[in-house]
Design a protein around this motif. Structure first.
Motif, PDB file in Angstrom:
ATOM      1  N   ILE A 101       0.844  -1.198   0.000  1.00 11.88           N
ATOM      2  CA  ILE A 101       0.000   0.000   0.000  1.00 11.88           C
ATOM      3  C   ILE A 101       0.878   1.246   0.000  1.00 11.88           C
ATOM      4  O   ILE A 101       0.513   2.297   0.520  1.00 11.88           O
ATOM      5  CB  ILE A 101      -0.961   0.017   1.191  1.00 11.88           C
ATOM      6  N   SER A 103       1.544   3.059  -2.440  1.00  8.61           N
ATOM      7  CA  SER A 103       0.864   4.061  -3.251  1.00  8.61           C
ATOM      8  C   SER A 103      -0.357   3.387  -3.859  1.00  8.61           C
ATOM      9  O   SER A 103      -0.656   2.229  -3.581  1.00  8.61           O
ATOM     10  CB  SER A 103       1.795   4.592  -4.353  1.00  8.61           C
ATOM     11  N   ARG A 107      -4.006   3.026  -0.741  1.00  8.27           N
ATOM     12  CA  ARG A 107      -3.413   4.087   0.073  1.00  8.27           C
ATOM     13  C   ARG A 107      -4.279   5.349   0.033  1.00  8.27           C
ATOM     14  O   ARG A 107      -4.540   5.974   1.064  1.00  8.27           O
ATOM     15  CB  ARG A 107      -2.004   4.402  -0.408  1.00  8.27           C
ATOM     16  N   GLU A 108      -4.725   5.730  -1.170  1.00  2.00           N
ATOM     17  CA  GLU A 108      -5.567   6.919  -1.302  1.00  2.00           C
ATOM     18  C   GLU A 108      -6.898   6.734  -0.586  1.00  2.00           C
ATOM     19  O   GLU A 108      -7.421   7.661   0.049  1.00  2.00           O
ATOM     20  CB  GLU A 108      -5.795   7.216  -2.786  1.00  2.00           C
ATOM     21  N   ALA A 111      -6.265   6.978   3.203  1.00  2.00           N
ATOM     22  CA  ALA A 111      -5.974   8.357   3.598  1.00  2.00           C
ATOM     23  C   ALA A 111      -7.250   9.188   3.648  1.00  2.00           C
ATOM     24  O   ALA A 111      -7.474   9.954   4.589  1.00  2.00           O
ATOM     25  CB  ALA A 111      -4.968   8.974   2.625  1.00  2.00           C
ATOM     26  N   ALA A 245       2.150  -0.042  -6.968  1.00  2.00           N
ATOM     27  CA  ALA A 245       2.436   0.281  -5.566  1.00  2.00           C
ATOM     28  C   ALA A 245       3.861  -0.093  -5.202  1.00  2.00           C
ATOM     29  O   ALA A 245       4.575   0.673  -4.545  1.00  2.00           O
ATOM     30  CB  ALA A 245       1.439  -0.439  -4.653  1.00  2.00           C
TER      31      ALA A 245
END
Length: 304
Positions: A101, A103, A107-108, A111, A245
């Motif tokens: 994770i 990227s 991850r988004e 977040a 990622a």
């Protein structure tokens, strides 16, 4: 004895009269009086003494007021917590992951969720697809993100995003000469794949695609984790395949080469019998983000 009777008693005691209590509660004064009478009848004791200047608590009423205030306060807290959980304002989501994770979509998503739901805890558990599916069935995990299109009996699945595919190769190898390539250009590569996490799915992907191209792939499975696998790649022990990622992470002597025209679909898998409100809200947020991130992708020409 009803909860409304208790609230009426507290209002009468705190305001000192029936008229003031009725205004606080938004009830007719006669209803407030009847509720107090009903409470006293049920308890078999007088709680207040009525007089021209209002009401005064009896000794029994004073003791009862302290206990009722404590009970109502605890009840209000319990109701507040239950409502928060039902609205996914508070709670916990347990997620199984099989890939990095560093990227990308997950991850988004995490977040954004942490920003919008700071009181909802997120537990991430890394592991293999089969153990995560078993944990979801046992309600030890709320959901798992997996690179797999195989349906699992008793579970719901929904594809959320499609990731780019990269070959990780030693920086000094011929495969690292260009930033992009086709799968056919890797036909004679010696592949190494981890037996852990999403490794078996990567092996199946490689086997299927290379056989479709008329090649018999050379794939060696190694029982090591993601980071150790990348160090083996850097040492020239073979080529592996991963997603965007992992490709954002720097490893010594490892070059990531995008494989054009190849994509890997990732899905969320969960139990339809899981009644965790935070899970339902999390899935809703994931679907919204998936729709926003779904954009046409233009391929760049491969270098020969």
């Amino acid at each position: 004895m009803e909860l409304k009777d208790l609230r009426c008693f507290v209002a009468i005691a705190e305001t000192g009269g029936f008229r003031s209590a009725s205004r606080r509660l938004g009830m007719e004064q006669s209803i407030v009086s009847r509720r107090l009478a009903s409470l006293e009848d049920g308890l078999g004791v007088s709680l207040v003494e009525r007089g021209r200047n209002g009401v005064r608590l009896t000794a029994a009423g004073g003791r009862f007021l302290e206990q009722v205030r404590t009970s109502l306060s605890q009840l209000d807290v319990a109701v507040s917590h239950a409502q928060a959980a039902g609205e996914a304002v508070a709670g916990r989501v347990r997620i199984g992951i099989t890939s990095s994770i560093a990227s990308g979509f997950v991850r988004e998503l995490l977040a954004a969720w942490r920003t919008d739901h700071p009181r909802v805890a997120i537990d991430l558990v890394e592991g293999g697809p089969n153990e995560h599916v078993a944990a979801v069935l046992a309600h030890k995990l709320d959901l798992t993100f997996q690179l797999s299109s195989v349906p699992h009996q008793g579970l719901d699945a929904e594809q959320l995003w499609i990731d780019r595919v990269f070959a990780a190769t030693a920086s000094g190898s011929p495969y690292a000469a260009h930033g992009r390539c086709r799968m056919a250009q890797l036909a004679d590569a010696e592949f190494i794949v981890s037996t852990r996490n999403s490794g078996p799915d990567i092996r199946d992907f490689l086997t299927t695609r290379l056989y479709q191209l008329g090649n018999s792939p050379s794939i060696r499975m190694i029982d090591i984790g993601r980071e150790a696998l990348m160090h083996c790649v850097g040492l020239g022990m073979g080529v592996t395949v991963t997603t965007s990622a992992d490709a954002t992470i720097r490893y010594p002597d490892v070059t990531f080469v995008e494989i054009l025209d190849e994509r890997l679909p990732f899905s969320a898998i969960w139990s339809p019998h899981n009644d965790n409100p935070a899970l339902r809200r999390f899935l809703s947020g994931a679907r919204i983000r998936a729709r926003k991130s779904a954009r046409p992708h233009r391929e760049a020409p491969a270098n020969d």
